[in-house]
Enzyme design. Structure first.
Site, PDB file in Angstrom:
ATOM      1  N   ALA A 124       0.842  -1.203   0.000  1.00 55.71           N
ATOM      2  CA  ALA A 124       0.000   0.000   0.000  1.00 55.71           C
ATOM      3  C   ALA A 124       0.879   1.257   0.000  1.00 55.71           C
ATOM      4  O   ALA A 124       0.591   2.235  -0.690  1.00 55.71           O
ATOM      5  CB  ALA A 124      -0.926   0.003   1.218  1.00 55.71           C
ATOM      6  N   HIS A 181       7.050   3.126   1.506  1.00 56.73           N
ATOM      7  CA  HIS A 181       7.482   4.469   1.085  1.00 56.73           C
ATOM      8  C   HIS A 181       8.974   4.453   0.774  1.00 56.73           C
ATOM      9  O   HIS A 181       9.418   4.986  -0.238  1.00 56.73           O
ATOM     10  CB  HIS A 181       7.260   5.504   2.199  1.00 56.73           C
ATOM     11  CG  HIS A 181       5.851   5.595   2.693  1.00 56.73           C
ATOM     12  ND1 HIS A 181       5.542   5.943   3.989  1.00 56.73           N
ATOM     13  CD2 HIS A 181       4.668   5.404   2.069  1.00 56.73           C
ATOM     14  CE1 HIS A 181       4.234   5.954   4.131  1.00 56.73           C
ATOM     15  NE2 HIS A 181       3.683   5.629   2.984  1.00 56.73           N
TER      16      HIS A 181
HETATM   17 FE1  CFM Z   1       2.131  11.344   4.221  1.00 52.65          FE
HETATM   18 FE2  CFM Z   1      -0.063  11.212   2.983  1.00 52.65          FE
HETATM   19 FE3  CFM Z   1       0.166  10.992   5.666  1.00 52.65          FE
HETATM   20 FE4  CFM Z   1       1.157   9.022   4.118  1.00 52.65          FE
HETATM   21 FE5  CFM Z   1      -1.137   7.537   3.965  1.00 52.65          FE
HETATM   22 FE6  CFM Z   1      -2.382   9.693   2.773  1.00 52.65          FE
HETATM   23 FE7  CFM Z   1      -2.146   9.519   5.440  1.00 52.65          FE
HETATM   24 MO1  CFM Z   1      -3.699   7.888   4.115  1.00 52.65          MO
HETATM   25  S1  CFM Z   1       1.690  10.120   2.441  1.00 52.65           S
HETATM   26  S2  CFM Z   1       1.958   9.918   5.866  1.00 52.65           S
HETATM   27  S3  CFM Z   1       0.894   6.822   3.818  1.00 52.65           S
HETATM   28  S4  CFM Z   1       0.394  12.675   4.446  1.00 52.65           S
HETATM   29  S5  CFM Z   1      -2.341   7.657   2.280  1.00 52.65           S
HETATM   30  S6  CFM Z   1      -1.665  11.351   1.523  1.00 52.65           S
HETATM   31  S7  CFM Z   1      -3.783  10.132   4.233  1.00 52.65           S
HETATM   32  S8  CFM Z   1      -2.203   7.429   5.750  1.00 52.65           S
HETATM   33  S9  CFM Z   1      -1.364  10.877   7.109  1.00 52.65           S
HETATM   34  C1  HCA Z   2      -3.334   3.330   2.640  1.00 50.82           C
HETATM   35  C2  HCA Z   2      -4.132   4.439   2.004  1.00 50.82           C
HETATM   36  C3  HCA Z   2      -4.977   5.219   2.969  1.00 50.82           C
HETATM   37  C4  HCA Z   2      -6.104   4.374   3.526  1.00 50.82           C
HETATM   38  C5  HCA Z   2      -7.090   5.149   4.294  1.00 50.82           C
HETATM   39  C6  HCA Z   2      -7.944   4.400   5.286  1.00 50.82           C
HETATM   40  C7  HCA Z   2      -5.542   6.439   2.218  1.00 50.82           C
HETATM   41  O1  HCA Z   2      -2.817   3.496   3.733  1.00 50.82           O
HETATM   42  O2  HCA Z   2      -3.219   2.299   2.040  1.00 50.82           O
HETATM   43  O3  HCA Z   2      -7.925   3.190   5.280  1.00 50.82           O
HETATM   44  O4  HCA Z   2      -8.615   5.066   6.049  1.00 50.82           O
HETATM   45  O5  HCA Z   2      -5.276   7.545   2.601  1.00 50.82           O
HETATM   46  O6  HCA Z   2      -6.243   6.237   1.225  1.00 50.82           O
HETATM   47  O7  HCA Z   2      -4.168   5.687   4.032  1.00 50.82           O
END
Ligand code: CFM
Ligand code: HCA
Length: 531
Positions: A55, A185
């Protein structure tokens, strides 16, 4: 131990208690600072909110690159469930530019492919992609079974590059790697660093040029940031990776400055680019009116040009004048309300700044998969300095993704600094909260319920998996990952959208009318995590 923290822990079995107690901290702001354990394995079966390594690599980092094809090498379910759920908006920047973001490509691995190997199927799939779509870049993202059967996706990528003269990157980002999305990442970014960044030669034309790192254009956030930056006069060379493209990422090393927007998913790339190409970086936050203004001023200060500083102030004043009336209105509605905020690895801190613009307090907060520095704001060694030239870049970084930050105590870090090692100060979440407030790492559904009961926040910002359970309990929840189909929330105009959405959420009386069964029926009592 405090009453609130007790409540979170006292239903756990001794084993679970022992594990979870260091992930939960009620802020004291004592002499030694508040500490928290983070970035470790979740307890199996605890209903964590986390996602997997695939993911993080496919969904978060490489998925938004619009002119490149991402092929999921694995069973169809992995591709299906990661298709179109993240709202990373993209559109062609010029006529004819491809946009593969709405597509989902997959090798559809079946039982027989697992037994006999899937490399051939992968190559055939890529032949088909080349015939139909002829992209300039292909990312191969492996899911769990691929690592187990040993398909060599890197070798396939090399063969594809030779055969078609394009860029192909094979990612061993199997879901089980690391402890969360965070490992994905690292893996994704290392591939971009090695095979994409630095390939182009097109230098920026503008006087001041920047890349935005860690902006994924959720709900159009990146477009609002670009609007403001362009209005001031900056050239945005590339965005990693929201509405981003291979064509622009490959020239990113030629920009003057990297802006690090997401503080978790990409910070180490900034340090690598500094080492390898000499591009400086600044941590920014374009979520919140105050935070956006501060970030723009920091940028002007970095370039140290009176003209740019003047223009920055003009734009801030113009933008504030445009939103002032709306902001004041929503502030009058929201002032004094309290919030809980639990998102992935960066937003739980960024959004506290925006809530503060409206006079709201965040009393409970946490991340799914952040590292200690994201919480504690303590000094950590720029992680990847040496890795930029390392041959084993992937292996080293994965190792770091699963525990590097936690290997150094404050004393060790101080001693390293005294030896002259250059350290970077991170601005973690804790320092922006208050005494008595609760910070929880890798939170789960049980803890979410308990936190709500004890702190009674007016609103709870969460993810999609927890949102509906929270609302069934009578507390409104706004989804902070994809904004419940709304946005943008970044920059000046985004702040108004956010104020509007939160006001609408809080002032509907639907939530107080909800009577969940557990409030009217007897509950089963027991111990979580075994006897
Ligand atoms: Fe950075 Fe994000 Fe975030 Fe992220 Fe994520 Fe997201 Fe998130 Mo969901 S890259 S760490 S892995 S700001 S997808 S756009 S919203 S968990 S807080
Ligand atoms: C991910 C993506 C996610 C999932 C959000 C959630 C996103 O971590 O695979 O399950 O609430 O922002 O779409 O973080």
């Amino acid at each position: 131990m405090s009453k609130e923290r007790d409540l979170l822990l006292d239903k756990y079995s001794s084993r679970v208690f022992k594990n979870r107690k260091s992930h939960i901290t009620q802020l004291e702001f004592g002499e030694n600072g508040d500490e928290i354990t983070a970035n470790t394995r979740a307890i199996p079966g605890i209903i964590t909110a986390r996602g997997c390594c695939y993911a993080g690599c496919k969904g978060v980092v490489v998925g938004p690159v619009k002119d490149s094809v991402v092929i999921t090498h694995g069973p169809i379910g992995c591709a299906f469930y990661s298709w179109g759920t993240r709202r990373n908006k993209a559109k062609p920047s010029y006529e004819g530019e491809p946009n593969f973001v709405p597509y989902s490509f997959c090798t559809d691995m079946r039982a027989s492919d697992i037994v006999f190997g899937g490399e051939k199927k992968l190559e055939e799939g890529i032949d088909e992609i080349m015939e139909l779509f002829h992209p300039k870049c292909i990312f191969i993202c492996s899911t769990c079974p691929i690592g187990l059967i040993g398909d060599d996706v890197q070798a396939v990528a090399r063969r594809v590059e030779e055969k078609y003269g394009i860029t192909a990157i094979g990612y061993s980002c199997e879901g089980y790697k690391g402890v969360s999305q965070s490992a994905g990442h690292h893996i994704a970014n290392n591939g971009l660093m090695r095979y994409v960044i630095g390939k182009g030669e097109e230098a920026p034309k503008g006087k001041y040029s920047v890349n935005i790192l860690g902006e994924y254009n959720i709900g159009g956030d990146g477009w609002e940031q670009e609007r403001i930056l362009k209005k001031i006069g900056y050239e945005v060379v590339s965005v990693f990776t929201g509405d981003g493209s291979y064509e622009t990422l490959k020239n990113s090393h030629l920009a003057d400055l990297n802006l690090v927007m997401c503080h978790r998913s990409i910070n180490y790339i900034a340090e690598m680019m500094k080492t390898k190409y000499g591009v400086d970086w600044l941590k920014v936050n374009f979520i919140g009116v105050g935070a956006t203004s501060k970030s723009l001023r920091m940028m002007a200060k970095y370039f140290n040009d009176p003209e740019l500083t003047k223009r920055t102030e003009e734009v801030i004043a113009e933008e504030l004048a445009e939103i002032n009336e709306d902001m004041e209105y929503y502030k009058s509605k929201l002032k004094g309300k309290t919030a809980g905020i639990f998102v992935g690895g960066s937003r739980s801190h960024h959004y506290q700044m925006l809530l503060r613009d409206f006079g709201m307090e965040t009393t409970i907060a946490g991340y799914e998969f952040a590292h200690r520095d994201d919480y504690e704001g303590r000094d950590v060694i720029p992680q990847i300095k040496a890795d930029a030239d390392s041959k084993n870049i992937e292996e080293i970084s994965v190792e770091r993704a699963v525990g590097y930050d936690d290997r150094y105590s404050v004393e060790e870090l101080t001693s390293l600094r005294n030896q002259g090692v250059e350290l970077d100060t991170y601005n973690g979440m804790i320092k922006d909260m208050k005494e008595g407030y609760m910070v929880v790492d890798d939170y789960n559904m049980f803890e979410t319920d308990q936190l709500i009961e004890e702190y009674k926040p007016d609103i709870f910002f969460s993810g999609i998996k927890d949102k509906y359970a929270i609302q069934h309990g009578g507390v409104v929840s706004r989804q902070m990952h994809s904004y419940d189909y709304s946005g943008p929330y970044a920059g000046f105009r985004g702040a108004v959208n956010f104020g509007r959405d939160v006001t609408m959420s809080l002032y509907t009386n639907a939530w107080s009318l909800v009577k969940p069964p557990w409030k009217t029926m007897p509950m089963l009592e027991g111990t979580l995590g075994g006897a």
